[in-house]
Enzyme design. Structure first.
Site, PDB file in Angstrom:
ATOM      1  N   ASP A   1       0.830  -1.215   0.000  1.00 20.67           N
ATOM      2  CA  ASP A   1       0.000   0.000   0.000  1.00 20.67           C
ATOM      3  C   ASP A   1       0.860   1.260   0.000  1.00 20.67           C
ATOM      4  O   ASP A   1       0.484   2.280  -0.570  1.00 20.67           O
ATOM      5  CB  ASP A   1      -0.904   0.041   1.241  1.00 20.67           C
ATOM      6  CG  ASP A   1      -2.195  -0.728   1.013  1.00 20.67           C
ATOM      7  OD1 ASP A   1      -2.687  -0.723  -0.126  1.00 20.67           O
ATOM      8  OD2 ASP A   1      -2.697  -1.339   1.969  1.00 20.67           O
TER       9      ASP A   1
ATOM     10  N   LYS B   1     -27.479  -4.399  -0.679  1.00 19.59           N
ATOM     11  CA  LYS B   1     -27.894  -4.428   0.731  1.00 19.59           C
ATOM     12  C   LYS B   1     -27.005  -3.524   1.585  1.00 19.59           C
ATOM     13  O   LYS B   1     -25.777  -3.572   1.488  1.00 19.59           O
ATOM     14  CB  LYS B   1     -27.821  -5.868   1.263  1.00 19.59           C
ATOM     15  CG  LYS B   1     -28.721  -6.836   0.514  1.00 19.59           C
ATOM     16  CD  LYS B   1     -30.141  -6.340   0.442  1.00 19.59           C
ATOM     17  CE  LYS B   1     -31.126  -7.082   1.267  1.00 19.59           C
ATOM     18  NZ  LYS B   1     -32.481  -6.477   1.146  1.00 19.59           N
TER      19      LYS B   1
ATOM     20  N   GLY C   1      14.122 -11.655  -6.777  1.00 18.72           N
ATOM     21  CA  GLY C   1      13.730 -12.929  -6.199  1.00 18.72           C
ATOM     22  C   GLY C   1      14.786 -13.454  -5.254  1.00 18.72           C
ATOM     23  O   GLY C   1      15.878 -12.901  -5.149  1.00 18.72           O
TER      24      GLY C   1
ATOM     25  N   CYS D   1      17.504  -6.585 -10.055  1.00 18.18           N
ATOM     26  CA  CYS D   1      18.131  -7.160  -8.867  1.00 18.18           C
ATOM     27  C   CYS D   1      18.601  -8.598  -9.126  1.00 18.18           C
ATOM     28  O   CYS D   1      19.654  -8.792  -9.706  1.00 18.18           O
ATOM     29  CB  CYS D   1      17.191  -7.058  -7.672  1.00 18.18           C
ATOM     30  SG  CYS D   1      18.083  -7.135  -6.113  1.00 18.18           S
TER      31      CYS D   1
ATOM     32  N   HIS E   1      16.235  -1.752  -7.364  1.00 13.66           N
ATOM     33  CA  HIS E   1      14.866  -1.991  -7.861  1.00 13.66           C
ATOM     34  C   HIS E   1      14.291  -0.690  -8.420  1.00 13.66           C
ATOM     35  O   HIS E   1      13.639   0.057  -7.684  1.00 13.66           O
ATOM     36  CB  HIS E   1      13.970  -2.489  -6.726  1.00 13.66           C
ATOM     37  CG  HIS E   1      14.266  -3.882  -6.299  1.00 13.66           C
ATOM     38  ND1 HIS E   1      13.674  -4.972  -6.890  1.00 13.66           N
ATOM     39  CD2 HIS E   1      15.103  -4.367  -5.371  1.00 13.66           C
ATOM     40  CE1 HIS E   1      14.120  -6.070  -6.337  1.00 13.66           C
ATOM     41  NE2 HIS E   1      15.003  -5.750  -5.404  1.00 13.66           N
TER      42      HIS E   1
ATOM     43  N   GLU F   1      11.801  -0.194 -10.142  1.00 16.70           N
ATOM     44  CA  GLU F   1      10.329  -0.167 -10.110  1.00 16.70           C
ATOM     45  C   GLU F   1       9.790   0.551  -8.869  1.00 16.70           C
ATOM     46  O   GLU F   1       8.667   1.055  -8.885  1.00 16.70           O
ATOM     47  CB  GLU F   1       9.757  -1.587 -10.207  1.00 16.70           C
ATOM     48  CG  GLU F   1       9.966  -2.494  -8.997  1.00 16.70           C
ATOM     49  CD  GLU F   1      11.291  -3.265  -9.020  1.00 16.70           C
ATOM     50  OE1 GLU F   1      12.204  -2.862  -9.774  1.00 16.70           O
ATOM     51  OE2 GLU F   1      11.410  -4.253  -8.271  1.00 16.70           O
TER      52      GLU F   1
END
Ligand code: GLN
Length: 555
Positions: free
Chosen positions: A82, A198, A371, A398, A529, A531
């Protein structure tokens, strides 16, 4: 009427507490990030805090197939995925004080107790643990110097594990009633047999929250469909939340549409009014809207294969395990005006011969992501060899960089049996290894484990793909690994044509490996990393370069 509906009130720093009712997995994190986004778009400075109620001291020890990706901050703190969404939505770095777990809190309290900081008192969950939480939330707000702190309390109402956090929020509210808002993210089921939405579970969840001494000021009504006016009115009366404070949040295809949908319901206006804050007249969401539209537009695609390991529990979980990688691909693809088509390839299938490595030829680009451990390792190395020999753009993240080095050592340098000592501690050629001096340094910094974690500087070599992509010499990206390229092999590898285009400033650590463009269109691996630093409005330069190379192959 809500006690905040009467417009401007004086007060200090504002808190918005987000709590989940009815059930988990309905997008509380995205709702929190989106609340932050719409407020930031009105010119407020916002920080987001995630509370994870589990006892792990950080998220580093959790299995990604079960818990999703571990997101590392600049500081090196290993957090929940998150936090990645928060950073991506806000387009800013978050600090270690913006994340907490029960384990972290208890750890701190127990340390204080051992240090006799409680003056001989009996140390208890209430008040001591709760007050530790209150103190940390205040510290986070102080550190961020923001106008508003949006705090996501993990778990669902009724859990044992998040009760102290809800109580801490109650106490902060008690101390500063005009500075706090409570938002409940709830779910409205539409049972197939009834075919009607509902509201009862939500009504019950609000009552449950009332049992903690907390009344929600806002409801975010998650459901498969929009909440109609009739139900909104009914819910408003039943749960004592004004209808205009009930925000309909139907399912969406792209999470990046959520803040846009919230703004359609004028959420920032209503929140600002409730907080007694003034913001900019206009919401500055144009760039975001342009970005979010990409998810729906564009016919041209780029086909990327991710050869990884965390597949055991099926595709659903898989995409969580590599969440930041997928998002980073999207951002760069969108910027290039194309849509990514991502396939998951289990490295073990290639290793076991179940999948022919030549089938990878159909991809415009191949990624071997981060990994740990040996599962599918030879499948990954075969993949890398295939990408190198067939000039398919390859991006190693990585582990993907370490194995790219192993592959090069074995098949180009001719070092038979070369390996990482993570897989074979007795390899005759430990081209990837734990460096003794690294071990010492890591021990001194007293990291939980023995990993290099967080942002480290890196210097780029002139005339390389990396340097061209970043457009500057000094960069910094986030790490999470134990092993490094062994300096004893650097000369041999370089002589054989592998270029270490990124090195630590002291030149001891190899941070980026690549092949010259004259040899291969894009063969590049990063020890870090990238990303983790890719953002919707600021895609990562290396992902941009990778996608550009993949598109060239496609043409
Ligand atoms: N297993 C490798 C290491 O520890 C790579 C880690 C990773 O890919 N995050 O060095």
């Amino acid at each position: 009427m809500s006690r905040f509906s009467n417009g401007a009130r004086k007060g200090g720093h504002k808190y918005i507490f987000v709590i989940g009712g009815v059930m988990s997995g309905v997008g509380k994190g995205i709702a929190t990030a989106s609340i932050g986004k719409v407020l930031a778009a009105r010119g407020l400075s916002v920080n987001l805090v995630k509370i994870d109620p589990y006892l792990n001291v950080d998220a580093g020890t959790m299995n990604p197939t079960e818990h999703g990706e571990c997101f590392v901050l600049d500081s090196g703190l290993e957090t929940d995925q998150d936090m990645g969404n928060y950073e991506r939505f806000l387009n800013r770095d978050l600090g270690p004080e913006d994340y907490m777990t029960s384990g972290m809190i208890y750890n701190a309290v127990i340390q204080k107790e051992r240090n006799l900081e409680y003056g001989g008192k009996c140390v208890e969950a209430v008040p001591h643990v709760r007050d530790e939480i209150v103190g940390r939330l205040k510290k986070s707000a102080e550190k961020a110097q923001s106008d508003v702190t949006v705090v996501e309390i993990g778990g669902t109402l009724g859990d044992f594990s998040n009760a102290l956090f809800i109580d801490a929020a109650r106490v902060i509210h008690l101390q500063n009633p005009s500075d706090c808002l409570f938002v409940m993210v709830s779910y409205m089921p539409i049972p197939g047999t009834i075919g009607e939405m509902k509201t009862k579970p939500t009504q019950n969840a609000v009552r449950q929250l009332n049992g903690y001494g907390v009344q929600p000021d806002f409801l975010i009504a998650r459901a498969a469909m929009p909440l109609d006016e009739k139900r909104k009115e009914k819910l408003a009366i039943q749960v004592n939340v004004p209808a205009q404070h009930i925000i309909s949040a139907p399912d969406v295809d792209s999470i990046y549409d959520v803040p846009i949908n919230f703004e359609r319901d004028h959420l920032s206006d209503i929140l600002l009014k409730a907080l007694g804050k003034r913001g900019k007249q206009d919401s500055d969401m144009n760039e975001w809207k342009k970005f979010a539209a990409h998810a729906h537009n564009g016919r041209k695609t780029v086909k990327i294969g991710i050869v990884g390991k965390y597949f055991d529990t099926g595709d659903f979980v898989l995409s969580d395990a590599y969440l930041s990688v997928i998002e980073a691909i999207k951002f760069s693809a969108y910027e290039a005006g194309v849509k990514p088509e991502i396939d998951w390839i289990n490295a073990k299938d290639i290793q076991d011969g179940k999948l022919d490595v030549a089938s990878l030829k159909k991809y415009d680009g191949i990624i071997v992501p981060g990994g740990f451990g040996e599962t599918g390792i030879e499948g990954k190395i075969a993949t890398i060899k295939f990408a190198r020999e067939n000039k398919i753009p390859y991006f190693g993240l990585c582990y993907g960089m370490q194995l790219m080095t192993v592959e090069y050592a074995r098949h180009v340098v001719g070092l038979k049996g070369a390996n990482t000592t993570e897989i074979n501690p007795k390899t005759p050629h430990p081209v990837i290894d734990i460096l003794p001096e690294q071990k010492e340094k890591l021990a001194k910094k007293d990291y939980g484990g023995s990993m290099r974690l967080g942002a480290y500087p890196c210097e780029l070599k002139e005339g390389t793909i990396a340097r061209a992509a970043y457009g500057k010499k000094e960069i910094s990206d986030r790490h999470r690994h134990r092993y490094e390229v062994n300096p004893e092999y650097v000369e041999q590898l370089e002589k054989a044509g592998l270029v270490f285009s990124g090195k630590s400033p002291d030149r001891k650590l190899m941070e980026i490996a690549e092949l010259p463009k004259s040899v291969h269109p894009f063969m590049l691996g990063t020890q870090f990393h990238p990303e983790l630093r890719a953002r919707p409005l600021a895609p990562h330069p290396l992902f941009d370069a990778f996608i550009a190379a993949a598109l060239e192959r496609k043409l």
